[in-house]
Design an enzyme around this catalytic site. Sequence first.
Site, PDB file in Angstrom:
ATOM      1  N   ASP A   1       0.455  -1.338   0.403  1.00 48.93           N
ATOM      2  CA  ASP A   1      -0.084   0.176   0.051  1.00 48.93           C
ATOM      3  C   ASP A   1       1.156   1.630  -0.066  1.00 48.93           C
ATOM      4  OD1 ASP A   1      -2.204  -1.676  -0.215  1.00 48.93           O
ATOM      5  OD2 ASP A   1      -2.454  -1.310   2.375  1.00 48.93           O
TER       6      ASP A   1
ATOM      7  N   HIS B   1      29.313   5.332  -9.872  1.00 44.34           N
ATOM      8  CA  HIS B   1      27.830   5.622  -9.580  1.00 44.34           C
ATOM      9  C   HIS B   1      27.698   4.524  -8.268  1.00 44.34           C
ATOM     10  CE1 HIS B   1      26.265   6.208 -13.467  1.00 44.34           C
ATOM     11  NE2 HIS B   1      26.877   7.864 -13.197  1.00 44.34           N
TER      12      HIS B   1
ATOM     13  N   ASP C   1      29.143  12.954  -4.186  1.00 44.56           N
ATOM     14  CA  ASP C   1      28.748  13.277  -4.823  1.00 44.56           C
ATOM     15  C   ASP C   1      26.986  13.320  -4.226  1.00 44.56           C
ATOM     16  OD1 ASP C   1      27.282  13.818  -7.638  1.00 44.56           O
ATOM     17  OD2 ASP C   1      28.912  12.162  -8.887  1.00 44.56           O
TER      18      ASP C   1
ATOM     19  N   ASP D   1      23.907  19.222  -8.597  1.00 47.87           N
ATOM     20  CA  ASP D   1      25.390  18.011  -9.043  1.00 47.87           C
ATOM     21  C   ASP D   1      26.254  18.826  -8.648  1.00 47.87           C
ATOM     22  OD1 ASP D   1      25.694  15.726  -9.459  1.00 47.87           O
ATOM     23  OD2 ASP D   1      25.630  15.934 -11.713  1.00 47.87           O
TER      24      ASP D   1
ATOM     25  N   HIS E   1      34.862   9.178 -18.064  1.00 52.01           N
ATOM     26  CA  HIS E   1      33.435   9.696 -18.639  1.00 52.01           C
ATOM     27  C   HIS E   1      33.955  10.787 -19.045  1.00 52.01           C
ATOM     28  CE1 HIS E   1      34.569  11.860 -14.382  1.00 52.01           C
ATOM     29  NE2 HIS E   1      34.265  11.114 -13.985  1.00 52.01           N
TER      30      HIS E   1
ATOM     31  N   HIS F   1      27.924  17.245 -18.541  1.00 55.08           N
ATOM     32  CA  HIS F   1      26.410  17.399 -18.593  1.00 55.08           C
ATOM     33  C   HIS F   1      25.413  18.705 -18.864  1.00 55.08           C
ATOM     34  CE1 HIS F   1      24.804  16.521 -14.710  1.00 55.08           C
ATOM     35  NE2 HIS F   1      26.162  16.042 -14.744  1.00 55.08           N
TER      36      HIS F   1
ATOM     37  N   HIS G   1      20.673  14.919 -15.247  1.00 55.06           N
ATOM     38  CA  HIS G   1      21.421  14.971 -16.665  1.00 55.06           C
ATOM     39  C   HIS G   1      20.072  15.464 -17.656  1.00 55.06           C
ATOM     40  CE1 HIS G   1      24.324  11.381 -15.644  1.00 55.06           C
ATOM     41  NE2 HIS G   1      24.240  12.150 -15.103  1.00 55.06           N
TER      42      HIS G   1
ATOM     43  N   GLU H   1      33.130  18.585 -14.410  1.00 51.90           N
ATOM     44  CA  GLU H   1      33.483  17.194 -13.844  1.00 51.90           C
ATOM     45  C   GLU H   1      34.957  16.453 -14.037  1.00 51.90           C
ATOM     46  OE1 GLU H   1      30.247  14.259 -12.707  1.00 51.90           O
ATOM     47  OE2 GLU H   1      28.984  15.729 -14.457  1.00 51.90           O
TER      48      GLU H   1
ATOM     49  N   TYR I   1      40.337   8.786 -11.356  1.00 55.17           N
ATOM     50  CA  TYR I   1      39.571   6.881 -10.358  1.00 55.17           C
ATOM     51  C   TYR I   1      41.147   5.711 -10.861  1.00 55.17           C
ATOM     52  CZ  TYR I   1      36.104  10.192 -11.724  1.00 55.17           C
ATOM     53  OH  TYR I   1      35.330  10.578 -11.331  1.00 55.17           O
TER      54      TYR I   1
ATOM     55  N   ARG J   1      37.091  13.281  -7.521  1.00 56.48           N
ATOM     56  CA  ARG J   1      35.697  14.262  -8.783  1.00 56.48           C
ATOM     57  C   ARG J   1      36.019  15.316  -8.228  1.00 56.48           C
ATOM     58  NH1 ARG J   1      32.655  10.360  -9.539  1.00 56.48           N
ATOM     59  NH2 ARG J   1      30.686  11.250  -8.122  1.00 56.48           N
TER      60      ARG J   1
ATOM     61  N   GLU K   1      33.388  18.596  -8.891  1.00 58.76           N
ATOM     62  CA  GLU K   1      32.447  18.386 -10.095  1.00 58.76           C
ATOM     63  C   GLU K   1      31.951  20.360  -9.090  1.00 58.76           C
ATOM     64  OE1 GLU K   1      28.723  16.140  -9.814  1.00 58.76           O
ATOM     65  OE2 GLU K   1      28.047  16.752 -11.477  1.00 58.76           O
TER      66      GLU K   1
HETATM   67  N1  GLY Z   1      25.943  12.594  -9.950  1.00 57.02           N
HETATM   68  C1  GLY Z   1      26.000  12.409 -11.226  1.00 57.02           C
HETATM   69  C2  GLY Z   1      26.726  12.922 -12.434  1.00 57.02           C
HETATM   70  O1  GLY Z   1      27.463  13.204 -12.173  1.00 57.02           O
HETATM   71  O2  GLY Z   1      26.849  13.097 -13.377  1.00 57.02           O
HETATM   72 MN    MN Z   2      27.417  14.715  -9.880  1.00 61.34          MN
HETATM   73 MN    MN Z   3      26.783  15.637 -12.986  1.00 61.80          MN
END
Ligand code: GLY
Ligand code: MN
Ligand code: MN
Length: 434
Positions: free
Chosen positions: A36, A240, A257, A268, A347, A351, A358, A381, A385, A403, A405
């Site tokens: 529920d 992730h 993050d 972000d 990466h 974005h 995103h 960002e 790694y 990272r 960002e």
């Molecule tokens: N938190 C997802 C990214 O940095 O793209």
């Molecule tokens: Mn992020």
């Molecule tokens: Mn991001």
Amino acid sequence: MIASEFNKRRELLMSQVGKDNIAIIASADTRTRNRDVDYPFRQDSDFYYLTGFNEADALAVFIPGREQGEYILFCQEFDEKKALWEGAHAGLEGATQEYGADDSFPIDDLSDILPGLLENKNKVFYPMGRDPELDHHIMEWITHIRSQTRSGISAPGELVSLEHILHEMRLIKSPAEIKLLQTAIDVSAKGHIRAMQRCHSGRYEYQIEGEMIHEFIDNGLRAVAYPSIVAGGENACVLHYTENKAILNDGDLLLIDAGAECDHYAADITRTFPVNGIFSGAQKLLYQLVLDAQLAAMQEIKVNAPWNKAHEASVQVLTEGLVELGLLVGEIETLIEDEAYKIFYMHRIGHWLGMDVHDVGDYKINEEWRVLEAGMVLTIEPGLYIPVDCSSVDEKWRGIGIRIEDDVLVTEQGYQVLSQAIPKTIAEIEAVMQ
Ligand code: GLY
Ligand code: MN
Ligand code: MN
């Protein structure tokens, strides 16, 4: 967000949809979590962008030039019992009086009313392939109209993606949108700073996540924009990672993050800092390299600069630095051409950022990287790694994940870092963690 902002968006959308055409967009559904219990409701970003209407079981229809009203909202009728158990909802009256619809109908009558609205229209704009049920209904309704063509009614002949128009609109942020983004970012900044100040070895990743969320909720932002990544030590190498359940060790870095959501707009932000407040020698070298790459990437943010320039700048700086530190061996140019850096930087630079973390908007137009325009918001960002089992590099580098960002607004003059309130240099981080 004020009503006139939604009004402006609808008018712009309708001017592009054009007369004799129709656009349709549905709300998000509630989703069952278990038995529920539902997941917290989150409106579909496209639907909210146009309507500001925050309920499930709704559908908006736009018919440019329709004399009896261009904007029709189907929604749930007001129900006393529902109001008692679940709380306020607009009902048909609220849809017109509070949300600016020209006309409103019960969502349960959709199948009776919508086919009539499709009659004699040329094109139907809607987000194709997103909602199989709506796709199916639209085909059904059109087929039904076609069966009546002998009585002089014509059926739409073209289905067009609504997303193309809508996402170009969403890509350029208005001052009102930037304000909401800034609030999401400012509150997230408080969370990041609190996390830095309350971090020490022996605490768990989830406890630091809790420190962040404390600030978000304490400041009225009850939703995170995406599951927070709180990754100590080598967990930072899992891009992730959201398990957030390991203990934090003295001598490790912690990568966070995390961002809050404010009225459907996402922050972000990533910061990486030492659990014990002091960077080790190896950590310092890699951290400074990532920071240099980030600053170099930002230098490429300006109106009319192709989107990929920032990424290329980060690749250049990171590759040069990795060679200098001995993690890569070879000619810079060749290493870049062969994408050798991808073992450590897998990466891209970032974005679009907006209602979705995103966010929507094409990155290429006619196969060319698109150029930046004032009002676009994006993340910058870069990261490094170093896999824990990377036998090609000295042991001291292994298992380090970093990272950095930030959220950046493209302006006529260049760019503005919306998340600059959060400590980022080695000195700033060590000072705030004292
Ligand atoms: N938190 C997802 C990214 O940095 O793209
Ligand atoms: Mn992020
Ligand atoms: Mn991001």
